[in-house]
Design a protein around this motif. Structure first.
Motif: not given
Length: 176
Positions: A28-32, A62-66, A100-105, A107-115
């Protein structure tokens, strides 16, 4: 009496389903954004795992992943990003990374907290992916494809575009 019987059956099914979760998915992970994600919920779907960094030359991926996430999420694909500063190119805080992910690309796919994704401090999923593939992330935007049931796991270098035939050729047969 019937309610109790149904409750027992539901509890038994839930316990059985939890017990049936293979070790590779038992994370289990926590998203940003503070949401929880349980990989057991995705064990019957293809998963594209990518370690990311906001200040990397591969960050435009990021653009391709999204794009892949938007196109194939409804067909079963889970794209999940793991921001990491292992290669010293990630922003300082989870909030900065998320913004950064939201504003630049967008991004809506799940991004986990830094690890961490390499070495002894790697998160448990990445430790398993490294053990299975014998390939540790060499840089940011290293990719792993986990096929349904975890029976096959593939590793792809940062240079491999996420939408390439090399990656998508593994995933597409499992999309619904």
């Amino acid at each position: 009496m019937i309610k109790y019987f149904i409750g027992v059956v539901v509890m038994s099914l839930s316990s059985a389903a939890f017990a049936a979760c293979p070790d590779l998915y038992n994370h289990q992970f926590t998203t940003l954004q503070g949401n929880k994600i349980n990989l057991c919920d995705y064990q019957d779907k293809p998963i594209l795992v990518v370690n990311t960094a906001s200040k990397c030359g591969f960050t435009p991926q990021f653009e391709t992943l999204e794009g892949l996430y938007k196109r194939y999420q409804s067909k079963g694909l889970l794209v999940v990003g793991f921001p990491s500063n292992d290669f010293r190119q990630e922003l300082a805080s989870d909030k900065e990374v998320g913004d950064f992910c939201i504003n630049t690309y967008s991004v809506k796919f799940p991004m986990i907290t830094k690890t961490s994704v390499t070495g002894p401090n790697a998160n448990p999923l990445h430790k398993q992916l490294i053990a299975i593939t014998k390939q540790s992330p060499m840089w940011n935007f290293y990719k792993y494809v986990i096929l349904p049931g975890g029976k096959q796991v593939y590793a792809f270098s940062s240079e491999v575009d996420p939408a390439s035939e090399e990656v998508m050729g593994k995933i597409k047969p499992f999309l619904k």
